[in-house]
Design an enzyme around this catalytic site. Structure first.
Site, mmCIF file in Angstrom:
data_model
loop_
_atom_site.group_PDB
_atom_site.id
_atom_site.type_symbol
_atom_site.label_atom_id
_atom_site.label_comp_id
_atom_site.label_asym_id
_atom_site.label_seq_id
_atom_site.Cartn_x
_atom_site.Cartn_y
_atom_site.Cartn_z
ATOM 1 C CE LYS A 19 -3.024 4.903 -6.060
ATOM 2 N NZ LYS A 19 -2.758 4.603 -6.482
ATOM 3 C CE LYS B 273 -6.519 -0.830 -4.896
ATOM 4 N NZ LYS B 273 -5.484 -2.107 -4.995
ATOM 5 C CE LYS C 264 0.436 -1.660 -10.171
ATOM 6 N NZ LYS C 264 0.077 -2.578 -9.213
#
Ligand code: ATP
Ligand code: LTN
Length: 333
Positions: free
Chosen positions: A198, A116, A201
């Protein structure tokens, strides 16, 4: 161990975006499956969502929507404590205490942080870095035995275990050591456009994921655009990640094994597989969508659930927090 001699389960999902079938198949469905076997706490982790910038109005709406999705997916509010993380201040307080026992080196090794922060660039918040400590506080405050999650969360649970052992050894037994609970199927649903990644969202491309609340025609469109390969054989294997992901989705929804699915589609192309994955998802998600809509029209009901649950969660969490404070030498009020 909780009341009724049942073991304790705890888990949460961030309201950082609309929930995907990854969240549904990797987490929610398993929570529902174990609700009679454990005393369970399921939380909408709104404080975790703040680790990346959120629009306040959207966050408020999504927090309620997620709670409605928990219930609509089959979690019975009478059997499970369904609450909102920020309604239990002990989570934030315990995080500070645990922060003082967590090493920077441990946090730097977290793959979710590495991924991230790379994506975000320079404005990575300290909150994103210490995020796993808040997650450890969530888990440890409830004497949790098992944490049902998708496979991507295993590393965070290991950190929670390490912190619990460290605290217990330095002081005296305080925390239960939690175990991850990861189902055999659905533990890792992949991105429909880049099936090596993966499904998430917060992906930029909406064709990469299917949302729990996507209408049937959107599901159909997204599955028909899902990346496959030019091998043309329905096989569950590492060199066919896109096709294997479709097989995984079908297998998790229908309970057929990947082997049975391979057999069923022998000699057929990908079109039939895609049509059947679409039908299975629409059939699975339609009742959930209908109930979510009804629940969101009854805000008073949702409010009664999260308020009652917060009372229970506060009671349990504060007990553990007081124990931590006392052992650390903080003077009780
Ligand atoms: P974000 O993209 O905002 O980081 P996310 O979609 O990865 O979020 P989380 O809120 O981090 O979702 O995850 C909630 C739960 O859903 C966790 O238990 C996680 O393991 C599970 N989960 C998320 N994505 C998947 C997936 N693709 N396959 C299986 N489980 C998943
Ligand atoms: N970090 C988790 C969400 C989460 C969680 C938890 C999961 C926050 N607190 C406690 C299990 C137990 C994630 O899925 N990103």
């Amino acid at each position: 161990m909780g009341n009724n001699n049942k073991k304790i389960a705890f888990s949460g999902i961030q309201p950082s975006g609309d929930l995907t079938i990854g969240n549904y198949l990797g987490a929610l469905k398993n929570w529902v499956a174990i609700q009679d076997d454990f005393e369970s706490y399921y939380c909408v982790v709104d404080l975790h969502a703040l680790t990346v910038r959120q629009d306040p109005k959207e966050l408020r709406l999504r927090t309620l929507k997620n709670l409605a999705i928990y219930i609509a997916s089959g979690l019975d509010p009478k059997k499970n404590t369904l609450f909102i993380q920020s309604h239990v201040p002990a989570h934030s307080e315990a995080t500070w205490l645990l922060n003082c026992f967590c090493y920077i080196g441990e946090l730097s090794r977290m793959t979710q942080y590495k991924d991230k922060s790379q994506k975000i660039g320079e404005s990575v918040s300290a909150g994103l870095f210490t995020y796993p400590v808040l997650m450890a506080a969530d888990i440890l405050l409830y004497n949790t035995d098992v944490v049902p999650v998708g496979v991507d969360q295993k590393q965070h649970i290991e950190l929670a275990r390490d912190l619990a052992v460290r605290f217990n050894n330095l002081y005296s037994p305080t925390f239960t050591i939690p175990e991850p609970y990861i189902a055999d199927t659905g533990a890792k649903i992949m991105d429909l456009q880049e099936p090596e990644k993966k499904m998430s969202k917060s992906a930029d491309n909406p064709n990469a994921y299917i949302l729990i609340l996507d209408p049937p025609n959107t599901i159909k469109k997204k599955i028909s655009r899902a990346v496959t390969d030019d091998i043309g054989v329905v096989r569950y294997s590492e060199d066919q990640p896109g096709v294997s992901n479709l097989i995984s989705i079908l297998s998790t929804v229908t309970h057929m094994t990947p082997k049975d699915i391979e057999k069923k589609y022998e000699g057929m192309g990908y079109a039939q597989l895609k049509a059947d994955v679409t039908d299975a998802l629409v059939e699975e998600l339609s009742p959930v969508q209908k109930t979510v809509k009804e629940l969101l029209e009854d805000k008073t009901y949702l409010e009664s659930i999260y308020k009652n649950s917060a009372d229970k969660a506060n009671y349990v969490a504060n007990k553990t927090l007081r124990k931590m404070q006392r052992k650390l030498g903080l003077i009780p009020r």
